[in-house]
Design an enzyme around this catalytic site. Structure first.
Site, PDB file in Angstrom:
ATOM      1  N   TYR A 144       0.846  -1.192   0.000  1.00 48.75           N
ATOM      2  CA  TYR A 144       0.000   0.000   0.000  1.00 48.75           C
ATOM      3  C   TYR A 144       0.881   1.241   0.000  1.00 48.75           C
ATOM      4  O   TYR A 144       1.818   1.331   0.798  1.00 48.75           O
ATOM      5  CB  TYR A 144      -0.897   0.003   1.238  1.00 48.75           C
ATOM      6  CG  TYR A 144      -1.841   1.187   1.318  1.00 48.75           C
ATOM      7  CD1 TYR A 144      -2.897   1.312   0.418  1.00 48.75           C
ATOM      8  CD2 TYR A 144      -1.678   2.176   2.287  1.00 48.75           C
ATOM      9  CE1 TYR A 144      -3.768   2.390   0.487  1.00 48.75           C
ATOM     10  CE2 TYR A 144      -2.557   3.260   2.370  1.00 48.75           C
ATOM     11  CZ  TYR A 144      -3.595   3.363   1.465  1.00 48.75           C
ATOM     12  OH  TYR A 144      -4.461   4.433   1.537  1.00 48.75           O
ATOM     13  N   ASP A 239       9.253   2.778   0.132  1.00 47.34           N
ATOM     14  CA  ASP A 239       8.174   3.451   0.847  1.00 47.34           C
ATOM     15  C   ASP A 239       8.351   3.108   2.325  1.00 47.34           C
ATOM     16  O   ASP A 239       7.951   2.038   2.778  1.00 47.34           O
ATOM     17  CB  ASP A 239       6.816   2.984   0.316  1.00 47.34           C
ATOM     18  CG  ASP A 239       5.655   3.583   1.106  1.00 47.34           C
ATOM     19  OD1 ASP A 239       5.913   4.268   2.121  1.00 47.34           O
ATOM     20  OD2 ASP A 239       4.499   3.360   0.697  1.00 47.34           O
ATOM     21  N   LYS A 267       3.684   8.994   8.890  1.00 47.50           N
ATOM     22  CA  LYS A 267       3.501   8.400  10.230  1.00 47.50           C
ATOM     23  C   LYS A 267       4.479   8.960  11.274  1.00 47.50           C
ATOM     24  O   LYS A 267       4.324  10.108  11.667  1.00 47.50           O
ATOM     25  CB  LYS A 267       3.505   6.880  10.096  1.00 47.50           C
ATOM     26  CG  LYS A 267       2.373   6.465   9.129  1.00 47.50           C
ATOM     27  CD  LYS A 267       1.976   5.033   9.111  1.00 47.50           C
ATOM     28  CE  LYS A 267       0.665   4.901   8.337  1.00 47.50           C
ATOM     29  NZ  LYS A 267       0.725   4.136   7.114  1.00 47.50           N
TER      30      LYS A 267
HETATM   31  C1  LIG Z   1       0.079   4.585   5.723  1.00 47.78           C
HETATM   32  C2  LIG Z   1       0.883   4.314   4.523  1.00 47.78           C
HETATM   33  C3  LIG Z   1       0.833   5.140   3.387  1.00 47.78           C
HETATM   34  C4  LIG Z   1      -0.157   6.250   3.248  1.00 47.78           C
HETATM   35  O1  LIG Z   1       0.047   7.269   4.154  1.00 47.78           O
HETATM   36  P1  LIG Z   1      -1.181   8.271   4.475  1.00 47.78           P
HETATM   37  O2  LIG Z   1      -0.566   9.247   5.420  1.00 47.78           O
HETATM   38  O3  LIG Z   1      -2.259   7.431   5.049  1.00 47.78           O
HETATM   39  O4  LIG Z   1      -1.572   8.894   3.194  1.00 47.78           O
HETATM   40  C5  LIG Z   1       1.708   4.897   2.354  1.00 47.78           C
HETATM   41  N1  LIG Z   1       2.590   3.889   2.417  1.00 47.78           N
HETATM   42  C6  LIG Z   1       2.658   3.065   3.483  1.00 47.78           C
HETATM   43  C7  LIG Z   1       3.663   1.968   3.496  1.00 47.78           C
HETATM   44  C8  LIG Z   1       1.798   3.240   4.553  1.00 47.78           C
HETATM   45  O5  LIG Z   1       1.835   2.389   5.582  1.00 47.78           O
END
Ligand SMILES: *Cc1c(COP(=O)(O)O)cnc(C)c1O
Length: 429
Positions: A144, A239, A267
């Site tokens: 994701y 990511d 985060k």
């Molecule tokens: C949470 C998450 C996102 C998206 O971040 P948001 O602040 O919710 O837009 C993207 N990549 C990873 C790996 C994530 O865990």
């Protein structure tokens, strides 16, 4: 436990907010029941609007690595707020947090702040495309990267929880530029690359996957991707929205000693305020506007409150590196306890853990990619989720999520959690 007030607040919310929530996984749709409305939180605990106290294993989906309402972070925000909350002009604190992030994370020289992980990943891919002059990207099934169009192709997290990994509204044109590969399957990545020679701008992945439960890379996977990227002039994007400033001060790049070309954050880097960021070597980052041709902007990017929270958080982590050991040890202790509890009740399960990320899949088989994650017993997950909740333990309301361990958790909290697990395990099929 009673959830009367949560239920009535949810009913009200549904009248004016689609599904009653501002982000789908919050809605409990995958597990049934009513989402819990929070009154406040402190340390490792959530206090809900019905007066229940819950041990929190979500921690705002990762940011609250030191627990809720952590004083240095809260104080930094209050102090900043009194001086004005947004200017749309540069402030010194943006440089301070940028310099600290660059010092903590290997292989990056410049960083740009945005407002979410979604924005960070979306912008990183645009930069990769602009820099390489190529259009296609490779992503992995079950990973994701936020909800921007290019990524909603076999995405993990909420997108898979609700069975819609491919969303209406994503155009065919966009989807065709996103190529899919299987996580932990280098040979498959090689095939995708050779079928699309000289067309691939970047490979983006969660170097430790956390949005299909926790799935670490198998030995040699990250190194293999690095080599494939080098051989084919493809940029490798890690990511690290979930793993950055969590698995190590320098994230997965540090932990596995593999270099990424672009890294994205979210985060933890915002300390609980809306922050994302992407970073790379200066040569790559200077492709961005205003000095380079790739456009990227944001009215509230680098917002002083968000930067104050993020800076306070990163400083704590930078100055007390022992925190990483501490949360890892707590997670290891939890892992051992959960293992014993589930084994003693003959539950079919697999626990994956790395550092302070851990998840249970109700499957006996090893879970190493999206297919093996999706094969787990979702009925047992629902029973487990509600059972744990009744015992005052809050885990993510989806089988495709990781538990995030925060340093505010005490060993007593962990013991309570393990005891709850043992009790709930008796009710599983
Ligand atoms: C949470 C998450 C996102 C998206 O971040 P948001 O602040 O919710 O837009 C993207 N990549 C990873 C790996 C994530 O865990």
């Amino acid at each position: 436990m009673k959830y009367q007030r949560s239920s009535s607040l949810f009913a009200e919310a549904q009248k004016v907010i689609p599904g009653g929530v501002n982000s789908p996984v919050r809605a409990f749709k995958a597990v049934g029941g009513t989402p819990i409305f929070v009154e406040e939180a402190k340390g490792a605990y959530i206090y809900d609007v019905d007066g229940n106290k819950l041990i929190d294993y979500i921690n705002s989906w990762g940011p609250m690595i030191l627990g809720h309402a952590h004083e240095p972070v809260v104080n930094a925000v209050i102090e900043k707020a009194q001086k004005g909350t947004s200017f749309g002009m540069p402030t010194e604190i943006e440089t301070e947090i940028a310099a600290l992030a660059v010092a903590m994370v290997p292989n990056i020289e410049k960083i740009r702040f945005v407002n979410s992980g979604t924005e960070a990943c979306m912008s990183a891919v645009r930069l990769a495309r602009g820099y390489t002059g190529k259009d296609k990207i490779i992503k992995f099934a079950g990973c994701y990267h936020g909800h921007s169009d290019s990524f909603l192709i076999q995405a993990g997290s909420g997108a898979v929880t609700f069975g819609t990994p491919n969303s209406p509204g994503v155009t065919v044109g966009t989807a065709k530029d996103t190529l899919l590969a299987n996580f932990n399957d280098l040979k498959n990545v090689e095939e995708v690359i050779s079928a699309n020679k000289n067309e691939i701008a970047c490979i983006i992945l969660e170097p430790v996957a956390g949005n299909m439960g926790c799935i670490p890379p198998t030995e040699g996977f990250l190194e293999g991707l690095r080599k494939l990227c080098d051989d084919n002039k493809i940029l490798l994007i890690f990511d690290e929205v979930m793993t950055g400033f969590r698995l190590a001060a320098g994230g997965v790049q540090e932990l596995f000693n593999v270099k990424a070309d672009i890294v994205t954050f979210g985060k933890v880097i915002g300390g609980g305020l809306p922050v994302g960021a992407f970073a790379a070597k200066a040569e790559t980052m200077d492709y961005l506007a205003p000095i380079g041709p790739v456009y990227q902007a944001g009215t509230l990017s680098g917002n002083p409150l968000a930067m104050a929270a993020g800076l306070a958080m990163l400083k704590e982590l930078d100055e007390n590196r022992e925190i990483f050991n501490s949360i890892n040890k707590k997670t290891e202790y939890l892992h051992k306890g959960l293992d014993e509890a589930l084994t003693s009740e003959n539950v079919k399960y697999t626990i994956n853990r790395i550092g302070s990320m851990i998840s249970i899949h109700f499957s006996e088989e090893p879970v190493f990619d999206f297919t093996s994650a999706a094969a787990a017993n979702n009925e047992n997950f629902k029973i487990f989720f509600h059972g744990m909740l009744d015992e005052g333990v809050y885990i993510a309301p989806s089988a495709f999520e990781t538990w995030f361990i925060c340093d505010a958790l005490s060993y007593e909290d962990l013991d309570t959690t393990i005891a709850a697990c043992k009790k709930v395990a008796k009710t599983l099929k």
